[in-house]
Design a protein around this motif. Structure first.
Motif, mmCIF file in Angstrom:
data_model
loop_
_atom_site.group_PDB
_atom_site.id
_atom_site.type_symbol
_atom_site.label_atom_id
_atom_site.label_comp_id
_atom_site.label_asym_id
_atom_site.label_seq_id
_atom_site.Cartn_x
_atom_site.Cartn_y
_atom_site.Cartn_z
ATOM 1 N N MET A 113 -1.435 9.436 4.412
ATOM 2 C CA MET A 113 -1.077 8.938 3.091
ATOM 3 C C MET A 113 -2.227 9.184 2.122
ATOM 4 O O MET A 113 -3.394 8.990 2.468
ATOM 5 C CB MET A 113 -0.777 7.434 3.132
ATOM 6 C CG MET A 113 -0.241 6.896 1.809
ATOM 7 S SD MET A 113 -0.264 5.079 1.711
ATOM 8 C CE MET A 113 -2.017 4.806 1.454
ATOM 9 N N GLY A 114 -1.889 9.618 0.925
ATOM 10 C CA GLY A 114 -2.865 9.706 -0.142
ATOM 11 C C GLY A 114 -2.648 8.553 -1.106
ATOM 12 O O GLY A 114 -1.514 8.128 -1.339
ATOM 13 N N ALA A 115 -3.731 8.033 -1.652
ATOM 14 C CA ALA A 115 -3.640 6.910 -2.586
ATOM 15 C C ALA A 115 -4.896 6.863 -3.424
ATOM 16 O O ALA A 115 -5.896 7.537 -3.124
ATOM 17 C CB ALA A 115 -3.469 5.586 -1.841
ATOM 18 N N ILE A 169 0.833 -1.200 0.000
ATOM 19 C CA ILE A 169 0.000 0.000 0.000
ATOM 20 C C ILE A 169 0.868 1.251 0.000
ATOM 21 O O ILE A 169 0.608 2.207 -0.739
ATOM 22 C CB ILE A 169 -0.967 -0.022 1.203
ATOM 23 C CG1 ILE A 169 -2.091 -1.023 0.940
ATOM 24 C CG2 ILE A 169 -1.543 1.369 1.478
ATOM 25 C CD1 ILE A 169 -3.063 -1.195 2.083
ATOM 26 N N LEU A 170 1.934 1.257 0.809
ATOM 27 C CA LEU A 170 2.832 2.410 0.806
ATOM 28 C C LEU A 170 3.518 2.591 -0.538
ATOM 29 O O LEU A 170 3.788 3.714 -0.972
ATOM 30 C CB LEU A 170 3.881 2.254 1.910
ATOM 31 C CG LEU A 170 3.411 2.449 3.350
ATOM 32 C CD1 LEU A 170 4.565 2.214 4.324
ATOM 33 C CD2 LEU A 170 2.816 3.835 3.560
ATOM 34 N N GLU A 171 3.826 1.490 -1.221
ATOM 35 C CA GLU A 171 4.456 1.575 -2.536
ATOM 36 C C GLU A 171 3.554 2.257 -3.549
ATOM 37 O O GLU A 171 4.028 2.939 -4.465
ATOM 38 C CB GLU A 171 4.815 0.174 -3.028
ATOM 39 C CG GLU A 171 5.988 -0.465 -2.281
ATOM 40 C CD GLU A 171 6.207 -1.898 -2.692
ATOM 41 O OE1 GLU A 171 5.495 -2.384 -3.612
ATOM 42 O OE2 GLU A 171 7.085 -2.565 -2.104
ATOM 43 N N LYS A 172 2.242 2.101 -3.383
ATOM 44 C CA LYS A 172 1.302 2.668 -4.346
ATOM 45 C C LYS A 172 0.852 4.070 -3.978
ATOM 46 O O LYS A 172 0.344 4.801 -4.816
ATOM 47 C CB LYS A 172 0.084 1.739 -4.479
ATOM 48 C CG LYS A 172 0.411 0.387 -5.094
ATOM 49 C CD LYS A 172 -0.819 -0.485 -5.176
ATOM 50 C CE LYS A 172 -0.504 -1.826 -5.816
ATOM 51 N NZ LYS A 172 -0.075 -1.684 -7.226
ATOM 52 N N GLY A 173 1.013 4.460 -2.707
ATOM 53 C CA GLY A 173 0.538 5.765 -2.266
ATOM 54 C C GLY A 173 1.661 6.743 -2.007
ATOM 55 O O GLY A 173 2.816 6.517 -2.375
ATOM 56 N N ARG A 174 1.312 7.837 -1.357
ATOM 57 C CA ARG A 174 2.273 8.896 -1.057
ATOM 58 C C ARG A 174 2.073 9.335 0.385
ATOM 59 O O ARG A 174 1.013 9.844 0.761
ATOM 60 C CB ARG A 174 2.043 10.075 -2.010
ATOM 61 C CG ARG A 174 2.818 11.334 -1.649
ATOM 62 C CD ARG A 174 4.224 11.292 -2.182
ATOM 63 N NE ARG A 174 4.967 12.498 -1.801
ATOM 64 C CZ ARG A 174 6.126 12.841 -2.334
ATOM 65 N NH1 ARG A 174 6.667 12.084 -3.281
ATOM 66 N NH2 ARG A 174 6.756 13.921 -1.940
ATOM 67 N N GLY A 175 3.075 9.120 1.237
ATOM 68 C CA GLY A 175 2.994 9.528 2.618
ATOM 69 C C GLY A 175 3.476 10.952 2.828
ATOM 70 O O GLY A 175 4.360 11.427 2.113
#
Length: 396
Positions: free
Chosen positions: A126-128, A89-95
């Motif tokens: 985080m935005g995603a 999830i972190l790989e796909k989003g932006r913290g």
């Protein structure tokens, strides 16, 4: 009753684990989860990881991530870590860790450091893309071997002794130890459970879009005092942001296309907003919907059927805690369901632990809505967001 086959989905071992009075059980062995959104997915994953046999039914005939961007706080990320899906999830989003508040013309009001509700080792926010989070959860469910039935709904149920007889729209009638209703703000199960509350209008609507961003748009931006109630954006990747406009709850019949209407609403704003506006074309996928809310004051369960997440507490998205509260519900319920003890007591203890937290979120969100719709000199949206998130930094 639908169908003639009545399978007992409990394992032989679990049936033998009942105490002499039938009131206690080492763990539940079978759970029906109704709804395949974030709440239902987290519940199914957490229960399966604890050795429970799970069937998940989802009314949609297709099961893949949909929707625009989403902002999730650190306490949601903590849940994702606990169920083993945080890294993808972190790989796909932006913290990020701040919210930048501005007047409509772009004048800075304040930069707020967002409370780390998931702990110091996780991003504050985080935005995603909602679809990316959903797809990660779906992949985990498949990996765990959870049985998933699409285009299927729960149409009736009855608690019989220590089990629930569940009638499904595919014609099957099956028995489960517990049914978890995670079927959202429009929950049919909530009504079947006899809860009098229903979704309520907030007095606001929201337009959403995903567009490109500049490198400077690296944290959430909020714009106050313009023609709309509020304009904002959240970065969701190195190149994209999720942009939104809070406005009247009804889409005006003004002859404008969706793209022209959203561009009209963004007129009169400075700062980063012209960059967002210029990218909205007739080919941009846009979404408009009224913002609704819900808070069930009474019990969330009857017998061995319990509703959680947006089915019992849905909040306007002004402090970005909707997904987090749903995920917390699901993980904590899985923990309670797999404890030893009387089921009525376990479900009641779960509700008592969750209720103050979700009420805080709903009430804070409604206060922010009130200030957006009817501005007052003493309005303090930044303070409400900051205090709420600091309170939520305490363990769920």
């Amino acid at each position: 009753m639908h169908g003639s086959t009545v399978p007992d989905l409990r394992s032989k071992n679990s049936q033998n684990s009942l105490s002499s009075g039938g009131a206690k059980r080492m763990t539940v062995s079978s759970v029906l989860v109704v709804g395949g959104g974030i709440t239902g997915c987290v519940a199914a994953i957490a229960l399966a990881q604890r050795g429970t046999e799970v069937v998940l039914v989802e009314r949609s005939p297709q099961w893949f991530g949909v929707g625009h961007g989403i902002t999730v706080q650190g306490n949601a990320l903590k849940v994702f870590r606990d169920i083993g899906v945080l890294d993808p999830i972190l790989e796909k989003g932006r913290g990020f860790d701040q919210v930048r508040m501005r007047l409509a013309d772009g004048t800075d009001l304040a930069n707020i450091d967002v409370a780390r509700t998931g702990g110091a080792d996780l991003p504050a926010t985080m935005g995603a893309l909602r679809s990316d989070i959903q797809n990660v959860l779906v992949a985990k469910i498949r990996e765990l071997g959870v049985e998933v039935r699409l285009a299927t709904e729960l149409v009736g149920f009855e608690t019989v002794d220590d089990r629930v007889r569940a009638e499904l729209s595919d014609g099957r009638t099956e028995f489960y130890d517990v049914v978890v209703a995670a079927d959202g703000i429009k929950s049919a199960t909530r009504r079947q459970l006899g809860m009098p509350e229903d979704k309520q209008p907030s007095g606001m609507g929201i337009w959403r879009a995903v567009v490109g961003r500049t490198p400077e748009m690296s944290v959430s931006g909020l714009y106050y005092g313009g023609p709309a109630y509020k304009v904002g954006f959240t970065p969701i990747s190195d190149e994209l942001c999720y942009a939104y406009v809070l406005t009247e709850p009804e889409r005006p019949d003004n002859g404008l296309s969706d793209a022209a209407e959203m561009r009209r609403l963004l007129d009169g704003y400075g700062g980063d907003v012209p960059h967002i506006r210029d990218q909205i074309t007739e080919d941009t996928f846009l979404n408009f919907q009224p913002i609704e809310w819900l808070l069930v004051k009474g019990s969330w369960h009857r017998g061995r059927v319990i509703a959680i997440g947006d089915a019992v507490h849905a909040c306007p998205p002004l402090i970005a805690q909707g997904a987090a509260q749903c995920a917390e519900d699901a993980l904590l319920l899985a923990d309670h369901l797999t404890r030893e003890g009387d089921m009525e007591k376990l479900l009641t203890e779960f509700e008592e632990r969750r209720r103050p937290r979700v009420e805080l979120v709903v009430q804070a969100s409604l206060q922010l809505v009130e200030w957006e719709v009817s501005p007052t000199p003493d309005a303090d949206p930044g303070g409400v967001m900051e205090r709420s998130l600091k309170a939520l930094a305490e363990p769920a």
